[in-house]
Design a protein around this motif. Structure first.
Motif, PDB file in Angstrom:
ATOM      1  N   GLY A 117       8.460  -8.177  -4.780  1.00 55.57           N
ATOM      2  CA  GLY A 117       8.601  -8.587  -6.176  1.00 55.57           C
ATOM      3  C   GLY A 117       7.307  -8.491  -6.962  1.00 55.57           C
ATOM      4  N   ARG A 118       6.180  -8.469  -6.265  1.00 54.61           N
ATOM      5  CA  ARG A 118       4.877  -8.363  -6.932  1.00 54.61           C
ATOM      6  C   ARG A 118       4.515  -6.915  -7.263  1.00 54.61           C
ATOM      7  NH1 ARG A 118      -0.912  -8.295  -4.184  1.00 54.61           N
ATOM      8  NH2 ARG A 118      -2.221  -8.667  -6.018  1.00 54.61           N
ATOM      9  N   LEU A 119       5.109  -5.946  -6.587  1.00 57.44           N
ATOM     10  CA  LEU A 119       4.694  -4.547  -6.719  1.00 57.44           C
ATOM     11  C   LEU A 119       4.927  -4.013  -8.131  1.00 57.44           C
ATOM     12  CD1 LEU A 119       6.126  -3.048  -3.405  1.00 57.44           C
ATOM     13  CD2 LEU A 119       3.711  -3.453  -3.952  1.00 57.44           C
ATOM     14  N   PRO A 120       4.075  -3.089  -8.567  1.00 59.68           N
ATOM     15  CA  PRO A 120       4.313  -2.438  -9.856  1.00 59.68           C
ATOM     16  C   PRO A 120       5.470  -1.451  -9.760  1.00 59.68           C
ATOM     17  CG  PRO A 120       2.454  -1.402  -8.749  1.00 59.68           C
ATOM     18  CD  PRO A 120       2.863  -2.574  -7.891  1.00 59.68           C
ATOM     19  N   ALA A 121       5.889  -0.942 -10.901  1.00 56.42           N
ATOM     20  CA  ALA A 121       6.904   0.107 -10.906  1.00 56.42           C
ATOM     21  C   ALA A 121       6.355   1.342 -10.196  1.00 56.42           C
ATOM     22  CB  ALA A 121       7.289   0.450 -12.347  1.00 56.42           C
ATOM     23  N   ASP A 122       7.222   2.063  -9.487  1.00 58.72           N
ATOM     24  CA  ASP A 122       6.841   3.261  -8.735  1.00 58.72           C
ATOM     25  C   ASP A 122       5.662   2.967  -7.801  1.00 58.72           C
ATOM     26  OD1 ASP A 122       6.963   5.870  -7.882  1.00 58.72           O
ATOM     27  OD2 ASP A 122       5.679   6.638  -9.485  1.00 58.72           O
ATOM     28  N   PRO A 123       5.836   2.059  -6.869  1.00 61.19           N
ATOM     29  CA  PRO A 123       4.723   1.640  -6.017  1.00 61.19           C
ATOM     30  C   PRO A 123       4.389   2.684  -4.959  1.00 61.19           C
ATOM     31  CG  PRO A 123       6.735   0.622  -5.258  1.00 61.19           C
ATOM     32  CD  PRO A 123       7.084   1.364  -6.522  1.00 61.19           C
ATOM     33  N   PRO A 124       3.184   2.605  -4.384  1.00 58.22           N
ATOM     34  CA  PRO A 124       2.860   3.449  -3.238  1.00 58.22           C
ATOM     35  C   PRO A 124       3.650   2.997  -2.012  1.00 58.22           C
ATOM     36  CG  PRO A 124       1.136   1.831  -3.590  1.00 58.22           C
ATOM     37  CD  PRO A 124       2.087   1.696  -4.751  1.00 58.22           C
ATOM     38  N   VAL A 125       3.593   3.792  -0.964  1.00 56.37           N
ATOM     39  CA  VAL A 125       4.222   3.420   0.309  1.00 56.37           C
ATOM     40  C   VAL A 125       3.381   2.309   0.944  1.00 56.37           C
ATOM     41  CG1 VAL A 125       4.904   4.202   2.607  1.00 56.37           C
ATOM     42  CG2 VAL A 125       5.123   5.750   0.642  1.00 56.37           C
ATOM     43  N   LEU A 164      -3.987   7.517   3.586  1.00 61.31           N
ATOM     44  CA  LEU A 164      -3.247   8.721   3.198  1.00 61.31           C
ATOM     45  C   LEU A 164      -2.887   8.670   1.712  1.00 61.31           C
ATOM     46  CD1 LEU A 164      -0.728   9.005   6.189  1.00 61.31           C
ATOM     47  CD2 LEU A 164      -2.693  10.510   5.735  1.00 61.31           C
ATOM     48  N   PRO A 165      -2.847   9.818   1.051  1.00 63.37           N
ATOM     49  CA  PRO A 165      -2.444   9.833  -0.371  1.00 63.37           C
ATOM     50  C   PRO A 165      -1.072   9.193  -0.556  1.00 63.37           C
ATOM     51  CG  PRO A 165      -3.323  11.966   0.291  1.00 63.37           C
ATOM     52  CD  PRO A 165      -3.185  11.165   1.548  1.00 63.37           C
ATOM     53  N   GLY A 166      -0.969   8.354  -1.571  1.00 67.30           N
ATOM     54  CA  GLY A 166       0.307   7.731  -1.872  1.00 67.30           C
ATOM     55  C   GLY A 166       0.652   6.552  -0.997  1.00 67.30           C
ATOM     56  N   HIS A 167      -0.273   6.107  -0.149  1.00 68.06           N
ATOM     57  CA  HIS A 167      -0.042   4.971   0.736  1.00 68.06           C
ATOM     58  C   HIS A 167      -1.005   3.846   0.386  1.00 68.06           C
ATOM     59  CE1 HIS A 167       2.118   8.117   2.836  1.00 68.06           C
ATOM     60  NE2 HIS A 167       2.589   7.244   3.698  1.00 68.06           N
ATOM     61  N   GLN A 168      -0.632   2.624   0.723  1.00 68.86           N
ATOM     62  CA  GLN A 168      -1.417   1.439   0.380  1.00 68.86           C
ATOM     63  C   GLN A 168      -1.250   0.404   1.473  1.00 68.86           C
ATOM     64  OE1 GLN A 168      -3.120   0.210  -2.522  1.00 68.86           O
ATOM     65  NE2 GLN A 168      -3.166  -1.944  -1.882  1.00 68.86           N
ATOM     66  N   ALA A 169      -2.366  -0.191   1.914  1.00 64.18           N
ATOM     67  CA  ALA A 169      -2.282  -1.309   2.854  1.00 64.18           C
ATOM     68  C   ALA A 169      -1.565  -2.480   2.195  1.00 64.18           C
ATOM     69  CB  ALA A 169      -3.682  -1.717   3.293  1.00 64.18           C
ATOM     70  N   GLU A 170      -0.594  -3.051   2.884  1.00 64.26           N
ATOM     71  CA  GLU A 170       0.083  -4.236   2.347  1.00 64.26           C
ATOM     72  C   GLU A 170      -0.873  -5.414   2.255  1.00 64.26           C
ATOM     73  OE1 GLU A 170       1.682  -8.088   2.636  1.00 64.26           O
ATOM     74  OE2 GLU A 170       1.035  -7.052   4.450  1.00 64.26           O
ATOM     75  N   GLY A 171      -1.776  -5.552   3.214  1.00 64.91           N
ATOM     76  CA  GLY A 171      -2.867  -6.505   3.074  1.00 64.91           C
ATOM     77  C   GLY A 171      -2.807  -7.751   3.918  1.00 64.91           C
ATOM     78  N   GLY A 172      -1.653  -8.069   4.488  1.00 69.58           N
ATOM     79  CA  GLY A 172      -1.568  -9.252   5.333  1.00 69.58           C
ATOM     80  C   GLY A 172      -1.941 -10.524   4.579  1.00 69.58           C
ATOM     81  N   SER A 173      -2.776 -11.349   5.192  1.00 70.39           N
ATOM     82  CA  SER A 173      -3.142 -12.630   4.583  1.00 70.39           C
ATOM     83  C   SER A 173      -3.945 -12.462   3.308  1.00 70.39           C
ATOM     84  CB  SER A 173      -3.939 -13.466   5.588  1.00 70.39           C
ATOM     85  OG  SER A 173      -5.104 -12.785   6.013  1.00 70.39           O
ATOM     86  N   ARG A 174      -4.515 -11.254   3.064  1.00 71.43           N
ATOM     87  CA  ARG A 174      -5.253 -11.011   1.821  1.00 71.43           C
ATOM     88  C   ARG A 174      -4.327 -10.843   0.630  1.00 71.43           C
ATOM     89  NH1 ARG A 174      -7.072  -5.834   3.839  1.00 71.43           N
ATOM     90  NH2 ARG A 174      -8.075  -5.430   1.829  1.00 71.43           N
ATOM     91  N   ASN A 175      -3.075 -10.600   0.876  1.00 72.02           N
ATOM     92  CA  ASN A 175      -2.108 -10.381  -0.195  1.00 72.02           C
ATOM     93  C   ASN A 175      -1.646 -11.736  -0.731  1.00 72.02           C
ATOM     94  OD1 ASN A 175       0.219  -9.738  -1.763  1.00 72.02           O
ATOM     95  ND2 ASN A 175       0.484  -7.853  -0.596  1.00 72.02           N
ATOM     96  N   VAL A 176      -1.947 -12.015  -1.992  1.00 72.74           N
ATOM     97  CA  VAL A 176      -1.591 -13.326  -2.559  1.00 72.74           C
ATOM     98  C   VAL A 176      -0.089 -13.564  -2.516  1.00 72.74           C
ATOM     99  CG1 VAL A 176      -3.634 -13.472  -4.028  1.00 72.74           C
ATOM    100  CG2 VAL A 176      -1.545 -12.386  -4.928  1.00 72.74           C
ATOM    101  N   ALA A 177       0.699 -12.492  -2.557  1.00 71.12           N
ATOM    102  CA  ALA A 177       2.146 -12.666  -2.541  1.00 71.12           C
ATOM    103  C   ALA A 177       2.631 -13.178  -1.197  1.00 71.12           C
ATOM    104  CB  ALA A 177       2.839 -11.353  -2.895  1.00 71.12           C
TER     105      ALA A 177
END
Length: 416
Positions: A108-116, A186-199
């Motif tokens: 629910g936090r992700l922007p529109a057209d999010p990375p993988v 990798l291009p178009g990919h993003q670490a979800e972040g684990g405990s660093r992710n405020v969501a």
């Protein structure tokens, strides 16, 4: 807001870290809204969640007073936050743990057209993200060690946008993390972040929001089994947001399964959490506990200090007995982590660390898996790729290359 330097950022749905140079520190969310509740389920608390969209029919925690269980433990005011599958109580979390709460909040936090999103997991987190992403068509790449696949069963088949990479051989959760760090580049990919992710933290913190609403105030003591401690940090942050005036923060009692209890050892020795072992002992309960955020600003140690908390332990025998007790009294099975927490709470009552009249919230972080398997025809996850794991420094890079080649093939249209 950065926990170290106080820098503030407008949330873009992806930011994980402060851009300034200083000690490792979590970002924390600040909200203009109040704790006003609207709707039902998880997103009833959307005003205190970092989301730009909500999803319909997402269940949340179920909070109730556990009179008989409390009496058996010697407690007069025990409340349960049940996270799992228990239809009679209205609990319907699809993968049976409170990891569902964090997965839907992250999406629910992700922007529109999010990375993988690239997500390493030891099991429960993978299941939660796989099903949430399937329901709402969010692409993700999930890495798990081979044993985790056995527990990944769902109410229906997974969507092709969910790609599960299984690390065969002797790969551990730490190995999955290392591979994920490479694949997130990798291009178009993003670490979800684990405990660093405020969501993640705010999603798990909805347990505290739901409890405060049901009880009418914050609990005096909050009890939870922890691997990384992300859920406990989230509960602590939620309590800070909603407490009124000089209302004390709930005391955190965090529970781990001996003999591998890195947060327990770090807290009681005043040092760093221990790293993963080459040969981990046989544990009833293992979770994402190899790199716990103990010393990071805004992490576990600060939450324990600010709340006057402690870290407790329970062994396998005590946890199994606690699981049997809960099922005997409440009529539903619970996960080993919840058994560890219940066993540690029972010991704390016996030893006098918890008073019989304290207002206690016990977070049952998972339950009803056996009940769900009996009620529903569950579909096992099918890996997108089984990667051959080779020990040593080349293992992660070799897996990343395998995944890269497979992604190139899928993109070219030659196969998925």
């Amino acid at each position: 807001m950065c926990s170290s330097c106080g820098a503030r950022y407008e949330d873009d749905g992806l930011i994980l870290d402060c851009s300034r140079r200083h000690e490792p520190a979590f970002l924390r969310t600040e909200y203009d809204g109040t704790a006003e509740h609207t709707g039902t389920g998880l997103f009833r608390h959307a005003r205190l969640m970092p989301v730009v969209r909500t999803f319909p029919d997402v269940p949340g925690p179920v909070v109730y007073r556990a009179g008989e269980l409390g009496r058996r433990l010697g407690l007069t005011r025990l409340w349960i936050a049940f996270n799992g599958y228990w239809p009679e109580r209205g609990a319907q979390l699809p993968t049976c743990t409170f990891k569902d709460l964090e997965a839907y909040t992250v999406l629910g936090r992700l922007p529109a057209d999010p990375p993988v999103l690239v997500i390493p997991s030891a099991g429960n987190t993978a299941a939660a993200f796989a099903w949430a992403s399937t329901r709402h068509q969010v692409p993700c790449l999930i890495l798990v060690p081979a044993p985790a696949l056995d527990g990944m069963r769902f109410p229906g088949p997974l969507d092709p946008c969910v790609r599960i990479v299984v690390l065969d051989g002797d790969a551990t959760y730490s190995d999955a993390i290392t591979c994920a760090e490479l694949l997130a580049l990798l291009p178009g990919h993003q670490a979800e972040g684990g405990s660093r992710n405020v969501a993640r933290r705010d999603g798990l913190g909805t347990v505290m929001l739901a409890a405060a609403e049901a009880i009418g105030c914050l609990p005096q003591t909050y009890v939870q089994a922890v691997g990384s401690g992300t859920g406990a940090i989230g509960a602590h942050e939620a309590a800070r947001r909603i407490r009124s005036g000089d209302e004390p923060l709930p005391r955190l009692l965090l529970c781990q399964n001996t003999p591998f209890a890195p947060l327990y050892e770090a807290w009681h020795s005043g040092g760093q959490a221990r790293a993963d072992r080459e040969h981990e002992p046989c544990l009833l309960y293992t979770r994402d506990s190899r790199r716990p955020p103990f010393t990071v600003r805004g992490g576990v140690r600060e939450a324990l200090c600010e709340s006057g908390g402690d870290v407790l332990c329970a062994d396998n025998e005590a946890a199994l007995a606690a699981m049997a007790l809960f099922e005997e009294i409440e009529g539903i099975d619970i996960e080993p982590g919840a058994g560890v927490a219940l066993a540690a709470l029972a010991d704390a009552v016996r030893s006098g660390r918890v008073d019989r009249d304290e207002l206690i919230l016990l977070n049952v972080t998972g339950g009803g898996r056996a009940r769900q398997a009996g009620d529903l025809a569950l579909v096992p996850a099918v890996p997108w790729l089984r990667a051959v794991w080779t020990p040593g420094g080349e293992g992660p890079r070799a897996v990343a290359e395998q995944v890269g080649r497979q992604l190139s093939t899928a993109t070219s249209g030659a196969g998925r």
